[in-house]
Design an enzyme around this catalytic site. Structure first.
Site, PDB file in Angstrom:
ATOM      1  N   ASN A  39       9.368   8.947  25.692  1.00 48.14           N
ATOM      2  CA  ASN A  39      10.165   9.986  25.048  1.00 48.14           C
ATOM      3  C   ASN A  39      10.346  11.134  26.048  1.00 48.14           C
ATOM      4  O   ASN A  39       9.375  11.705  26.520  1.00 48.14           O
ATOM      5  CB  ASN A  39       9.450  10.458  23.779  1.00 48.14           C
ATOM      6  CG  ASN A  39      10.285  11.409  22.965  1.00 48.14           C
ATOM      7  OD1 ASN A  39      10.755  12.418  23.475  1.00 48.14           O
ATOM      8  ND2 ASN A  39      10.460  11.103  21.692  1.00 48.14           N
ATOM      9  N   HIS A  50      14.430   8.918  23.050  1.00 50.33           N
ATOM     10  CA  HIS A  50      13.169   8.433  22.514  1.00 50.33           C
ATOM     11  C   HIS A  50      12.627   7.381  23.470  1.00 50.33           C
ATOM     12  O   HIS A  50      13.351   6.903  24.346  1.00 50.33           O
ATOM     13  CB  HIS A  50      13.381   7.828  21.129  1.00 50.33           C
ATOM     14  CG  HIS A  50      13.538   8.840  20.047  1.00 50.33           C
ATOM     15  ND1 HIS A  50      13.561   8.503  18.716  1.00 50.33           N
ATOM     16  CD2 HIS A  50      13.678  10.184  20.082  1.00 50.33           C
ATOM     17  CE1 HIS A  50      13.696   9.584  17.974  1.00 50.33           C
ATOM     18  NE2 HIS A  50      13.782  10.626  18.783  1.00 50.33           N
ATOM     19  N   GLU A  52      11.934   4.188  23.191  1.00 54.30           N
ATOM     20  CA  GLU A  52      12.657   2.914  23.200  1.00 54.30           C
ATOM     21  C   GLU A  52      14.015   3.061  23.877  1.00 54.30           C
ATOM     22  O   GLU A  52      14.428   2.182  24.649  1.00 54.30           O
ATOM     23  CB  GLU A  52      12.848   2.411  21.764  1.00 54.30           C
ATOM     24  CG  GLU A  52      11.558   2.173  21.013  1.00 54.30           C
ATOM     25  CD  GLU A  52      11.059   3.366  20.216  1.00 54.30           C
ATOM     26  OE1 GLU A  52      10.335   3.138  19.235  1.00 54.30           O
ATOM     27  OE2 GLU A  52      11.387   4.521  20.561  1.00 54.30           O
ATOM     28  N   SER A  77       6.142   3.122  15.564  1.00 59.39           N
ATOM     29  CA  SER A  77       7.163   2.474  14.746  1.00 59.39           C
ATOM     30  C   SER A  77       8.543   3.061  15.049  1.00 59.39           C
ATOM     31  O   SER A  77       8.711   4.279  15.061  1.00 59.39           O
ATOM     32  CB  SER A  77       6.799   2.680  13.271  1.00 59.39           C
ATOM     33  OG  SER A  77       7.665   1.989  12.420  1.00 59.39           O
ATOM     34  N   CYS A  79      12.155   4.630  14.986  1.00 62.87           N
ATOM     35  CA  CYS A  79      12.974   5.426  14.071  1.00 62.87           C
ATOM     36  C   CYS A  79      14.304   4.710  13.808  1.00 62.87           C
ATOM     37  O   CYS A  79      14.591   3.655  14.386  1.00 62.87           O
ATOM     38  CB  CYS A  79      13.225   6.809  14.673  1.00 62.87           C
ATOM     39  SG  CYS A  79      14.407   6.785  16.039  1.00 62.87           S
ATOM     40  N   CYS A  82      16.428   4.190  17.110  1.00 56.84           N
ATOM     41  CA  CYS A  82      15.922   3.129  17.979  1.00 56.84           C
ATOM     42  C   CYS A  82      16.065   1.769  17.310  1.00 56.84           C
ATOM     43  O   CYS A  82      16.359   0.771  17.970  1.00 56.84           O
ATOM     44  CB  CYS A  82      14.477   3.427  18.373  1.00 56.84           C
ATOM     45  SG  CYS A  82      14.347   4.952  19.353  1.00 56.84           S
ATOM     46  N   ASP A 142      11.646  16.115  16.682  1.00 60.29           N
ATOM     47  CA  ASP A 142      11.879  14.773  17.226  1.00 60.29           C
ATOM     48  C   ASP A 142      12.307  13.790  16.144  1.00 60.29           C
ATOM     49  O   ASP A 142      13.111  12.910  16.411  1.00 60.29           O
ATOM     50  CB  ASP A 142      10.620  14.273  17.931  1.00 60.29           C
ATOM     51  CG  ASP A 142      10.910  13.089  18.821  1.00 60.29           C
ATOM     52  OD1 ASP A 142      11.660  13.246  19.798  1.00 60.29           O
ATOM     53  OD2 ASP A 142      10.394  11.988  18.532  1.00 60.29           O
TER      54      ASP A 142
END
Length: 145
Positions: A39, A50, A52, A77, A79, A82, A142
């Site tokens: 991130n 982010h 990912e 996990s 979002c 992503c 975020d």
């Protein structure tokens, strides 16, 4: 611990060391990391970087066939943003370090045929719990709260 999840954790730690949010990710194809990231919203003043998204960006432009044979490892996990990228590129499997501090769109991924494996890795949980306690306003930014 799985070497790829460990690499994602290293990315998360790098993000934290840079003053950002400790979430890391790696994209793996045929047993090799082809993209890694963390991130970097704070560091880059970005609305979308982010962990990912950064890993996908750093993998570069790839043929659809590569994504469809890849696994995305992430410390947290995914979002909705992503998750959308995972679905868009047809990544068939996501390995999640933890979902206790934040539950992303795992159900959506599963309904769309993505295999989601959640590890509940204590290192991932600790990084996020400590960060959220120390910087709740940055964490809320975020995740769009």
């Amino acid at each position: 611990m799985d070497a790829f999840l460990q690499a994602a954790i290293e990315e998360a730690r790098q993000g934290m060391a840079e003053g950002g949010i400790p979430i890391g990710s790696v994209l793996v194809h045929n047993g090799k990391i082809i993209g890694r990231g963390h991130n970097r919203r704070v560091q880059q003043g970005s609305a979308i970087l982010h962990g990912e998204m950064d890993a996908l960006e750093n993998a570069g432009r790839l043929p659809a066939s590569v994504y469809k044979e890849s696994v995305l490892y992430t410390t947290l996990s995914p979002c909705s943003m992503c998750t959308g990228a995972i679905l868009l590129y047809g990544i068939p499997k996501v390995v999640v370090g933890e979902n206790q501090t934040f539950m992303g769109e795992e159900a959506l991924l599963r309904t769309r045929g993505v295999s989601v494996e959640v590890i509940q890795e204590p290192t991932c949980i600790g990084l996020m719990r400590d960060f959220i306690a120390a910087k709740p306003e940055l964490w809320n930014e975020d995740i769009g709260v």
